[in-house]
Design an enzyme around this catalytic site. Structure first.
Site, PDB file in Angstrom:
ATOM      1  N   ARG A  40       0.643  -1.183   0.325  1.00 18.41           N
ATOM      2  CA  ARG A  40      -0.057   0.186  -0.526  1.00 18.41           C
ATOM      3  C   ARG A  40       0.880   0.831  -0.445  1.00 18.41           C
ATOM      4  NH1 ARG A  40      -5.360  -1.439   4.227  1.00 18.41           N
ATOM      5  NH2 ARG A  40      -6.071  -1.861   2.282  1.00 18.41           N
ATOM      6  N   LYS A 206     -18.027 -15.934   3.922  1.00 15.98           N
ATOM      7  CA  LYS A 206     -19.341 -16.341   3.968  1.00 15.98           C
ATOM      8  C   LYS A 206     -20.291 -15.260   2.498  1.00 15.98           C
ATOM      9  CE  LYS A 206     -19.575 -14.445   8.886  1.00 15.98           C
ATOM     10  NZ  LYS A 206     -19.279 -13.909   9.636  1.00 15.98           N
ATOM     11  N   GLY A 375      -7.511  -7.702  -0.612  1.00 10.08           N
ATOM     12  CA  GLY A 375      -7.941  -8.387   0.509  1.00 10.08           C
ATOM     13  C   GLY A 375      -6.832 -10.099   0.295  1.00 10.08           C
ATOM     14  N   GLY A 398     -12.499  -3.598   2.138  1.00  9.48           N
ATOM     15  CA  GLY A 398     -13.354  -4.287   1.762  1.00  9.48           C
ATOM     16  C   GLY A 398     -14.521  -2.323   0.828  1.00  9.48           C
TER      17      GLY A 398
HETATM   18  C1  3PG Z   1      -8.856  -1.669   4.916  1.00  6.33           C
HETATM   19  O1  3PG Z   1      -7.601  -1.909   5.613  1.00  6.33           O
HETATM   20  O2  3PG Z   1      -9.917  -1.750   4.889  1.00  6.33           O
HETATM   21  C2  3PG Z   1      -9.122   0.025   5.184  1.00  6.33           C
HETATM   22  O3  3PG Z   1      -7.643   1.027   5.489  1.00  6.33           O
HETATM   23  C3  3PG Z   1      -9.791   0.820   5.681  1.00  6.33           C
HETATM   24  O4  3PG Z   1     -10.016   0.442   7.132  1.00  6.33           O
HETATM   25  P1  3PG Z   1     -11.159   0.292   8.152  1.00  6.33           P
HETATM   26  O5  3PG Z   1     -11.517  -0.932   8.078  1.00  6.33           O
HETATM   27  O6  3PG Z   1     -10.864   0.080   9.415  1.00  6.33           O
HETATM   28  O7  3PG Z   1     -11.705   1.099   8.154  1.00  6.33           O
END
Ligand code: 3PG
Ligand code: MG
Length: 418
Positions: A40, A206, A375, A398
């Protein structure tokens, strides 16, 4: 893209607030926090290089973890500040706050091309609350705004939503960074009119987390391949035996509806036809939460759909992996989100690795466009050493999921239109 990008900005001599997602995984080693994956951070380099070349005064702002308004030293961005110069090949200053006199003084002393990293925004609970006064205070530090934090763009927080609103109100421009632009291109535009066949491979635990994505992709994909624990919910819905596998028993209706939609639209919807299972055994130990620690014993292949009563599935079986790999090798556009099994344990990594290899082959041999939706699938691909051999890997978890569902991301919505 309908939003301004950093290419459109005239930044010379101006203070630019650059929201980045440096929420990187860390581990404590001998009392120090060490970054375990710098992807990142590295991915923001093109934006930073461009801003430096154009003579901006750069103020980097980010969050780390979820400290919920407390100054938790384990979630300091200082280790990031220490690593940054190596990764972007430029010096970086750091202040141990994101607001206040010290910050203002340091910002005031920035020269063209200088870079300053602020401390964790989430040391203030006002950040996640998107508190207007807090956003005003942050916005006061800068003339212009750039958001390169795709991974946090699904959050309507002060630094992602409030600050650009304030800056725009002052007639300052708010633009997407180059990473943000790439993410929106690959997860958005590229999938609008995909080259066919368009093969989607979905995994993870899920159905409930992925159902909106499945629903949307059923309108675009030619084939959907399902793996991960999610597959057991689909099997249960079909009336098959899933043994003691992880399942969402209350989601079988949702699963059936998705399959019905697939059939109606002529989308091939494939489930695993064999499995790697293990037996969960209580070894008499407890974890920190006091729950019994279960050991996964006797990993074995079940060469059929039905799983015996005492066993639980942890990976797709070799025959499924072979079928999925064949389909993937024929794809021209591939979207992959979610591992096929519990790949962190080498005993259950074969399915995910076979799929990863097939995605790479399709990319390199057939010129397929392969897009990895962030992810765990990115983690798995990197673990297999194949991260550099696909077309695009998202830095969002997310955020990529929400974007693939067709949601408007608040961090994108807040940017200035072209
Ligand atoms: C992540 O790693 O998914 C993003 O940086 C957002 O972080 P958060 O889910 O704690 O808002
Ligand atoms: Mg998250």
């Amino acid at each position: 893209m309908a939003k301004l990008t950093v290419n459109d900005l005239n930044v010379r001599g101006r203070r630019v607030f650059v929201r980045v997602d440096y929420n990187v995984p860390m581990e404590e080693k001998e009392g120090l926090m060490v970054i375990t994956d710098v992807t990142r951070i590295k991915e923001t380099r093109p934006t930073l290089d461009l801003l430096v070349q154009k003579g901006a005064k750069i103020i980097l702002a980010a969050h780390l973890g979820r400290p919920q308004g407390r100054r938790d030293p384990a979630m300091s961005l200082r280790p990031v500040a220490t690593r940054l110069p190596d990764l972007i090949h430029r010096p970086v200053a750091f202040v141990d706050d994101c607001l206040g006199e010290k910050v203002e003084k340091t910002v005031g002393a920035l020269k063209e091309g200088d870079i300053l990293l602020l401390e964790n925004l989430r040391y203030y609970e006002e950040e996640e609350a998107n508190e207007p006064t807090f956003a005003e205070q942050l916005a006061r530090l800068a003339d212009l705004y750039v958001n390169d934090a795709f991974g946090a763009a699904h959050r309507a927080h002060a630094s992602t939503e409030g600050v650009p609103r304030v800056i725009a109100r002052r007639a300052g421009q708010c633009a997407a960074g180059l990473l943000m632009e790439r993410e929106l291109k690959f997860l958005g535009e590229e999938l609008e009119k995909p080259a066919r066949p368009f093969v989607v491979i979905l995994g993870g635990a899920k159905v409930s987390e992925k159902i909106k994505v499945i629903d949307r992709l059923l309108e675009k994909a030619d084939t959907i391949l399902v793996g991960g624990a999610m597959a057991y919910t689909f099997h249960l819905a079909r009336g098959r035996k899933i043994g003691r596998s992880l399942v969402e028993a209350d989601k079988t209706e949702v699963a059936l509806a998705a399959e019905a939609k697939a059939q109606k639209r002529g989308v091939k919807f494939l489930l695993p036809i064999d499995h790697v299972v293990a037996t969960r055994v209580d070894i008499g130990k407890r974890n920190k939460q006091g729950q019994p620690l279960l050991e996964l014993q006797n990993p074995r292949v079940i060469p059929q759909v039905d799983i015996p009563d005492d066993a639980a599935g942890f990976d797709i079986g070799p025959e499924t992996a072979r079928v999925y790999a064949d389909v993937l090798r024929g794809g021209q556009t591939i979207l992959w989100n979610g591992p096929m099994g519990m790949f962190e344990d080498p005993r259950f990594a074969a399915g995910t690795n076979t799929v990863a290899q097939a995605v790479v082959e399709a990319t390199e041999k057939n010129g397929a466009k392969s897009i990895i939706g962030g992810g765990d699938s990115v983690k798995a691909l990197n673990l297999a050493g194949l991260g550099q051999r696909v077309t695009f890997m998202s830095t969002g978890g997310g955020a990529s999921l929400e974007f693939l569902q067709g949601a408007v991301l608040p961090g994108v919505a807040a940017l200035s239109d072209k």
